[in-house]
Scaffold this motif. Sequence first.
Motif, PDB file in Angstrom:
ATOM      1  N   ARG A 102     -60.316   2.495  -1.422  1.00 11.20           N
ATOM      2  CA  ARG A 102     -59.123   2.277  -2.132  1.00 11.20           C
ATOM      3  C   ARG A 102     -59.098   1.916  -3.723  1.00 11.20           C
ATOM      4  O   ARG A 102     -60.196   1.315  -4.012  1.00 11.20           O
ATOM      5  CB  ARG A 102     -58.358   1.185  -1.725  1.00 11.20           C
TER       6      ARG A 102
ATOM      7  N   GLU B 189     -56.104   1.768  -7.251  1.00 10.51           N
ATOM      8  CA  GLU B 189     -54.886   0.777  -7.341  1.00 10.51           C
ATOM      9  C   GLU B 189     -53.946   1.320  -6.265  1.00 10.51           C
ATOM     10  O   GLU B 189     -53.776   2.333  -5.986  1.00 10.51           O
ATOM     11  CB  GLU B 189     -54.120   1.360  -8.824  1.00 10.51           C
ATOM     12  N   VAL B 190     -53.289   0.106  -5.733  1.00  4.87           N
ATOM     13  CA  VAL B 190     -52.125   0.345  -4.687  1.00  4.87           C
ATOM     14  C   VAL B 190     -50.802  -0.125  -5.314  1.00  4.87           C
ATOM     15  O   VAL B 190     -50.619  -1.165  -5.876  1.00  4.87           O
ATOM     16  CB  VAL B 190     -52.448  -0.462  -3.604  1.00  4.87           C
TER      17      VAL B 190
ATOM     18  N   ILE C  95     -48.355   9.268   0.028  1.00  4.81           N
ATOM     19  CA  ILE C  95     -49.796   9.362  -0.452  1.00  4.81           C
ATOM     20  C   ILE C  95     -49.853   8.548  -1.935  1.00  4.81           C
ATOM     21  O   ILE C  95     -50.972   7.976  -2.314  1.00  4.81           O
ATOM     22  CB  ILE C  95     -50.273  11.072  -0.486  1.00  4.81           C
ATOM     23  N   ALA C  96     -49.088   8.737  -2.777  1.00  5.92           N
ATOM     24  CA  ALA C  96     -49.069   8.355  -4.132  1.00  5.92           C
ATOM     25  C   ALA C  96     -48.919   6.868  -4.202  1.00  5.92           C
ATOM     26  O   ALA C  96     -49.312   6.248  -5.361  1.00  5.92           O
ATOM     27  CB  ALA C  96     -48.084   9.025  -5.055  1.00  5.92           C
ATOM     28  N   THR C  97     -48.660   6.149  -3.288  1.00 10.01           N
ATOM     29  CA  THR C  97     -48.820   4.570  -3.164  1.00 10.01           C
ATOM     30  C   THR C  97     -50.105   4.199  -3.500  1.00 10.01           C
ATOM     31  O   THR C  97     -50.574   2.965  -3.888  1.00 10.01           O
ATOM     32  CB  THR C  97     -48.145   4.124  -1.839  1.00 10.01           C
ATOM     33  N   GLY C  98     -51.186   5.014  -3.062  1.00 11.11           N
ATOM     34  CA  GLY C  98     -52.479   4.901  -2.987  1.00 11.11           C
ATOM     35  C   GLY C  98     -52.910   3.963  -1.956  1.00 11.11           C
ATOM     36  O   GLY C  98     -54.022   3.107  -1.733  1.00 11.11           O
TER      37      GLY C  98
ATOM     38  N   HIS D  63     -56.170  13.321  -5.530  1.00 11.66           N
ATOM     39  CA  HIS D  63     -56.057  12.525  -6.661  1.00 11.66           C
ATOM     40  C   HIS D  63     -56.112  10.927  -6.400  1.00 11.66           C
ATOM     41  O   HIS D  63     -55.900  10.078  -7.078  1.00 11.66           O
ATOM     42  CB  HIS D  63     -54.680  12.632  -7.445  1.00 11.66           C
ATOM     43  N   TYR D  64     -56.127  10.771  -4.980  1.00 17.77           N
ATOM     44  CA  TYR D  64     -56.348   9.756  -4.373  1.00 17.77           C
ATOM     45  C   TYR D  64     -57.377   9.364  -3.285  1.00 17.77           C
ATOM     46  O   TYR D  64     -58.159  10.388  -3.282  1.00 17.77           O
ATOM     47  CB  TYR D  64     -54.764   9.105  -3.618  1.00 17.77           C
ATOM     48  N   HIS D  65     -57.448   8.282  -2.675  1.00 17.91           N
ATOM     49  CA  HIS D  65     -58.621   8.115  -1.695  1.00 17.91           C
ATOM     50  C   HIS D  65     -58.402   8.650  -0.435  1.00 17.91           C
ATOM     51  O   HIS D  65     -59.028   8.662   0.563  1.00 17.91           O
ATOM     52  CB  HIS D  65     -59.002   6.809  -1.517  1.00 17.91           C
ATOM     53  N   THR D  66     -56.866   9.127  -0.203  1.00 18.66           N
ATOM     54  CA  THR D  66     -56.375   9.562   1.097  1.00 18.66           C
ATOM     55  C   THR D  66     -57.109  10.655   1.765  1.00 18.66           C
ATOM     56  O   THR D  66     -57.226  11.721   1.027  1.00 18.66           O
ATOM     57  CB  THR D  66     -55.037   9.887   0.987  1.00 18.66           C
TER      58      THR D  66
END
Length: 201
Positions: free
Chosen positions: A187, A189-190, A117-120, A142-145
């Motif tokens: 999304r 930052e990836v 998930i932390a890959t963004g 903390h991400y868009h997931t």
Amino acid sequence: RNILKQASRVALADGWGGSMLATELQDILFGTPYPGRGEVNMGVLKKDEVNIIVHGHEPILSEMIAVASQFPELIAEAKKVGANGITVAGTCCTANELLMRHGIPIAGNFLNQELVIATGAIEMMAVDVQCIMQGLGQVAKHYHTKLITTADKARMAGVEHVAMDEATALDTAKRLVRMAIDNFKNRGEVTIPTQKQKAVG
């Protein structure tokens, strides 16, 4: 001694017997597995595609999402939002099921499900019943997931739930894929590691 003996007999009958029955039925429904070639590690994720992670143990979820993600109309919808397609990858045990039946890649194992998930880059992680870290809900915030639970007996507080009914599983899978496609535009930052490895499941 007798209680221990009887408990062991019941455990073998339920665990081993139930497992064998489930395996036979699963092979009838989805095909007998064979040594399947594929790729492993987070490098299988695509920066320019809608990334969906399936995670857990019940094959109906992962199988139906894998099927739905190949529908031309859903791929066309993904292209409308700026993606080049849809990537389905697995984590943990259901990942190996998809690798050995369909060659679908494995993004990670039990230990790095949060890091995926932390890959963004993950639009959705759909989970079912087992090996789901309870901290995933906090990480996903903390991400868009979109983290989605699908098993009524394994819901998580503060996480969206979409029940996966066996009778309408494909329709539910299409709904989930559409939710992931709609989330592509959110999304941030990836950062996808480049490492990936050939594997046989």
